[in-house]
Design a protein around this motif. Sequence first.
Motif, short mmCIF file in Angstrom:
data_model
loop_
_atom_site.label_atom_id
_atom_site.label_comp_id
_atom_site.label_asym_id
_atom_site.label_seq_id
_atom_site.Cartn_x
_atom_site.Cartn_y
_atom_site.Cartn_z
N SER A 61 9.44 -22.63 35.34
CA SER A 61 10.48 -23.65 35.51
C SER A 61 10.14 -24.62 36.63
CB SER A 61 11.83 -22.98 35.79
OG SER A 61 12.26 -22.21 34.69
N VAL A 178 16.75 -24.88 39.63
CA VAL A 178 15.54 -24.08 39.43
C VAL A 178 14.98 -23.64 40.78
CG1 VAL A 178 13.12 -24.25 38.74
CG2 VAL A 178 14.93 -24.98 37.16
N THR A 217 11.13 -19.87 28.33
CA THR A 217 11.45 -20.79 29.42
C THR A 217 10.99 -22.21 29.10
OG1 THR A 217 11.17 -18.96 30.98
CG2 THR A 217 11.19 -21.19 31.89
#
Length: 256
Positions: A61, A178, A217
């Motif tokens: 991420s 994130v 992801t």
Amino acid sequence: MSIDPSIYYAAIPAVLLVGLTKGGMGEALALMGVPLLAMAVPPVQAAAILLPILVVMDCVSLWIWRDYNDRTLLKMLLPGALIGIAIGWATSAYVPRDALRLIIGLITVLFAARYFYNSWRARHGHIAQAKPHRLVPAAFFGTLSGYGSFVAHAGGAPFQVYSLPLKLPPRDYTGAAVRFFAILNFIKLGPYFALGQLDTTNLTISATLVPLAIVATACGGFMVKRMKPEVFYPFMYAMAFIAGLKLVYDGVVAFV
């Protein structure tokens, strides 16, 4: 070391849901990860198996959202979050986790309901303005996020309660989120290791699920990057509402 293959019937969907979340799709899906995996292993082991996977997902991420961030949001929330983790580590044996889930869930449900009420008012000409950063709410919700993340895997809801009303650009919001949870998850490795939960068996299960985690992801990040603000914010508030309901349900069931 013997690993029951049936664990993966629960682990695979759990990792898929959490991976989409780590790509930027909201806390509600992540809350289903530990309960799903806990159908096959004890809850504490489920959390321990997922933690190294979360760290790998965070790395993916961070790369996906490397060009987006809101430094001010991180500066406001991280100090409280670090204090919350410390308090959680020190008091986790004494504070009922289900009570915490219930409290956080109720706050989040009311918060999301208020957004949809304001959206209804906006269609009638009453538009809510973006809120500025405020030190006291940032300290409170940052601490609650860090504490909830450590003791109940419920740190996302308090983060959203503070940050969504700021009405940041969606990509900057996601980039900051994130980074925030990547820092928290990395710090949590130490306490989990000290508790003896990162043993060979759990780490082996985690390692076999890493490729799936990376793909999930990346898919989550791909979808969120293409959302317009008028789609992103209703979606995120809906995810927060569902997350809140899930926490309330878990808390109520535990006390019944």
